[in-house]
Design an enzyme around this catalytic site. Structure first.
Site, mmCIF file in Angstrom:
data_model
loop_
_atom_site.group_PDB
_atom_site.id
_atom_site.type_symbol
_atom_site.label_atom_id
_atom_site.label_comp_id
_atom_site.label_asym_id
_atom_site.label_seq_id
_atom_site.Cartn_x
_atom_site.Cartn_y
_atom_site.Cartn_z
ATOM 1 N N HIS A 151 0.837 -1.200 0.000
ATOM 2 C CA HIS A 151 0.000 0.000 0.000
ATOM 3 C C HIS A 151 0.879 1.260 0.000
ATOM 4 O O HIS A 151 0.693 2.163 -0.804
ATOM 5 C CB HIS A 151 -0.912 -0.026 1.233
ATOM 6 C CG HIS A 151 -1.784 1.176 1.379
ATOM 7 N ND1 HIS A 151 -3.149 1.134 1.273
ATOM 8 C CD2 HIS A 151 -1.477 2.472 1.635
ATOM 9 C CE1 HIS A 151 -3.648 2.344 1.444
ATOM 10 N NE2 HIS A 151 -2.648 3.184 1.677
ATOM 11 N N GLU A 152 1.855 1.293 0.905
ATOM 12 C CA GLU A 152 2.715 2.479 1.007
ATOM 13 C C GLU A 152 3.587 2.640 -0.244
ATOM 14 O O GLU A 152 3.870 3.754 -0.666
ATOM 15 C CB GLU A 152 3.587 2.404 2.263
ATOM 16 C CG GLU A 152 2.822 2.289 3.579
ATOM 17 C CD GLU A 152 1.726 3.326 3.740
ATOM 18 O OE1 GLU A 152 1.906 4.468 3.266
ATOM 19 O OE2 GLU A 152 0.679 3.000 4.312
ATOM 20 N N HIS B 259 1.781 4.587 -2.907
ATOM 21 C CA HIS B 259 1.913 6.036 -2.716
ATOM 22 C C HIS B 259 3.287 6.489 -3.207
ATOM 23 O O HIS B 259 3.432 7.475 -3.912
ATOM 24 C CB HIS B 259 1.831 6.408 -1.220
ATOM 25 C CG HIS B 259 0.460 6.312 -0.626
ATOM 26 N ND1 HIS B 259 -0.629 6.961 -1.135
ATOM 27 C CD2 HIS B 259 0.012 5.664 0.476
ATOM 28 C CE1 HIS B 259 -1.693 6.706 -0.379
ATOM 29 N NE2 HIS B 259 -1.333 5.916 0.610
HETATM 30 ZN ZN LIG Z 1 -2.486 5.206 2.052
#
Ligand SMILES: [Zn+2]
Ligand SMILES: [Zn+2]
Length: 150
Positions: A67-68, A71
């Site tokens: 998830h990170e 980003h």
């Molecule tokens: Zn996030």
């Protein structure tokens, strides 16, 4: 798991799932509370909550790392890196990352309560982002006088 192992793990996931290198730092930050991890816009570093790993194990940590990293890679490439962006949703689904992390610091305006008022009569509390002119505004419930608390 220590910082070194975490760093290696993030680098490895970045290569295997994204086909791109992770060239910044990944650290554990025990001050993170409800969030599993976060991406720092300015430094491009990633921080992870050690509790997440202790509680849910490696599988869950991997999902948060993915998830990170979504980003991270999207932001660096100048694409839509925020949760609501199509680029983000697409990439996240593709790599199988966790759906949630907390908001990225610096990406969104804070909605923190800055001013708190209390009615001097019924003691109802009012929280406002802006100052209230207490000479003009009174308690909505009992018409009592408001006093600033914070
Ligand atoms: Zn996030
Ligand atoms: Zn009142």
């Amino acid at each position: 798991m220590n910082q070194n192992e975490l760093q290696k793990m993030v680098e490895e996931i970045s290569l295997t799932s994204f086909n791109k290198p992770f060239v910044h730092e990944a650290t554990f930050n025990s001050r993170l509370r409800t969030t599993g991890g976060r991406y720092l816009l300015r430094s491009h570093n990633l921080e992870f909550n050690p509790k997440q790993y202790q509680l849910y194990g490696e599988e869950e940590l991997i999902k948060i790392i993915k998830h990170e990293l979504c980003h991270y890679h999207l932001h660096i490439e100048g694409r839509g890196y925020k949760h609501r962006d199509a680029d983000f949703k697409e990439l996240l689904a593709h790599v199988g990352g966790a759906r949630y992390c907390r908001e990225i610091p610096g990406a969104k305006r804070q909605t923190k309560v800055l001013h708190e008022y209390e009615c001097q009569d019924c003691h109802l509390l009012y929280s406002r982002k802006r100052r209230i002119d207490t000479s003009k505004y009174v308690c909505g419930k009992c018409r009592g006088k408001l006093r600033k608390k914070l």
